[in-house]
Design an enzyme around this catalytic site. Sequence first.
Site, PDB file in Angstrom:
ATOM      1  N   ASP A   1      11.370   2.637  15.119  1.00  0.00           N
ATOM      2  CA  ASP A   1       9.901   2.570  15.081  1.00  0.00           C
ATOM      3  C   ASP A   1       9.484   1.803  13.833  1.00  0.00           C
ATOM      4  O   ASP A   1       9.270   2.389  12.794  1.00  0.00           O
ATOM      5  CB  ASP A   1       9.308   3.978  15.097  1.00  0.00           C
ATOM      6  CG  ASP A   1       7.783   3.978  15.085  1.00  0.00           C
ATOM      7  OD1 ASP A   1       7.168   2.936  15.420  1.00  0.00           O
ATOM      8  OD2 ASP A   1       7.183   5.008  14.732  1.00  0.00           O
TER       9      ASP A   1
ATOM     10  N   ASP B   1       5.717  -1.840   9.177  1.00  0.00           N
ATOM     11  CA  ASP B   1       5.617  -0.709   8.247  1.00  0.00           C
ATOM     12  C   ASP B   1       6.287   0.515   8.846  1.00  0.00           C
ATOM     13  O   ASP B   1       6.525   0.590  10.055  1.00  0.00           O
ATOM     14  CB  ASP B   1       4.164  -0.424   7.872  1.00  0.00           C
ATOM     15  CG  ASP B   1       3.297   0.031   9.032  1.00  0.00           C
ATOM     16  OD1 ASP B   1       3.435  -0.524  10.141  1.00  0.00           O
ATOM     17  OD2 ASP B   1       2.472   0.938   8.830  1.00  0.00           O
TER      18      ASP B   1
ATOM     19  N   GLU C   1       0.288   0.035  10.978  1.00  0.00           N
ATOM     20  CA  GLU C   1       0.298   0.879  12.181  1.00  0.00           C
ATOM     21  C   GLU C   1       0.559   2.333  11.828  1.00  0.00           C
ATOM     22  O   GLU C   1      -0.021   3.237  12.422  1.00  0.00           O
ATOM     23  CB  GLU C   1       1.348   0.374  13.174  1.00  0.00           C
ATOM     24  CG  GLU C   1       1.235   0.994  14.558  1.00  0.00           C
ATOM     25  CD  GLU C   1       1.913   2.348  14.707  1.00  0.00           C
ATOM     26  OE1 GLU C   1       1.557   3.072  15.651  1.00  0.00           O
ATOM     27  OE2 GLU C   1       2.787   2.699  13.882  1.00  0.00           O
ATOM     28  N   GLU C   2       1.414   2.568  10.848  1.00  0.00           N
ATOM     29  CA  GLU C   2       1.739   3.937  10.446  1.00  0.00           C
ATOM     30  C   GLU C   2       0.691   4.526   9.501  1.00  0.00           C
ATOM     31  O   GLU C   2       0.839   5.647   9.031  1.00  0.00           O
ATOM     32  CB  GLU C   2       3.118   3.974   9.779  1.00  0.00           C
ATOM     33  CG  GLU C   2       4.251   3.475  10.644  1.00  0.00           C
ATOM     34  CD  GLU C   2       4.580   4.364  11.833  1.00  0.00           C
ATOM     35  OE1 GLU C   2       3.910   5.394  12.044  1.00  0.00           O
ATOM     36  OE2 GLU C   2       5.517   4.023  12.569  1.00  0.00           O
TER      37      GLU C   2
ATOM     38  N   HIS D   1       5.001  -3.844  14.563  1.00  0.00           N
ATOM     39  CA  HIS D   1       4.627  -3.538  13.180  1.00  0.00           C
ATOM     40  C   HIS D   1       5.882  -3.413  12.330  1.00  0.00           C
ATOM     41  O   HIS D   1       6.942  -3.027  12.809  1.00  0.00           O
ATOM     42  CB  HIS D   1       3.755  -2.280  13.083  1.00  0.00           C
ATOM     43  CG  HIS D   1       4.410  -1.011  13.535  1.00  0.00           C
ATOM     44  ND1 HIS D   1       5.062  -0.166  12.659  1.00  0.00           N
ATOM     45  CD2 HIS D   1       4.497  -0.439  14.749  1.00  0.00           C
ATOM     46  CE1 HIS D   1       5.527   0.873  13.325  1.00  0.00           C
ATOM     47  NE2 HIS D   1       5.197   0.733  14.598  1.00  0.00           N
TER      48      HIS D   1
END
Length: 178
Positions: free
Chosen positions: A129, A98, A163-164, A96
């Site tokens: 991340d 984001d 995702e976040e 991801h």
Amino acid sequence: MSKKDSTMMRPDDVHHTIDTRRAAMLEDLIAFLRIPSISSLPAHQPDIKAAADFVATQLRQAGMHNVRLITDYGNPLVVGEWLAAPGKPTILIYGHYDVQPVDPIQLWESPPFEPTIRDEKIYARGATDDKGQLLAMIQGVRLCMEARDALPVNVRFLIEGEEEFGGAAIEAYVRAHA
């Protein structure tokens, strides 16, 4: 037999290719980390699009085919594939682009979207991340392609931008395209 004809890549080929591209890969990572792609804040929708476009460009540069943004479900999903290894397994690579919001901002030693290198580590929002890992996977595939013009397996990328923030887009896409 040339390295381009071999089905196995020699470690020397990989190391040479990494050494040749090291500075450019670091520049790519820093450029990616500068994009404040915070999916939970509506003001960052242009940044979400910029991050998706960045990922699509990286996939194209890695030699992936059919690279496209899918915007039917929410924040863009980025997909791309290389399916030129008949009879070989297909690997799905997920990631991801984001990131989480940066608050509380006063706890940052350096601005979160101005990547800073300290003690040989990069500090920026998304460095671990998941922008760093995502770009490492794409660059790994790219290095293999540059060293051999092929991969020993088929590869599909499915990269999301929520995702976040819940992941609704990827869930809807996977249900529709299982």
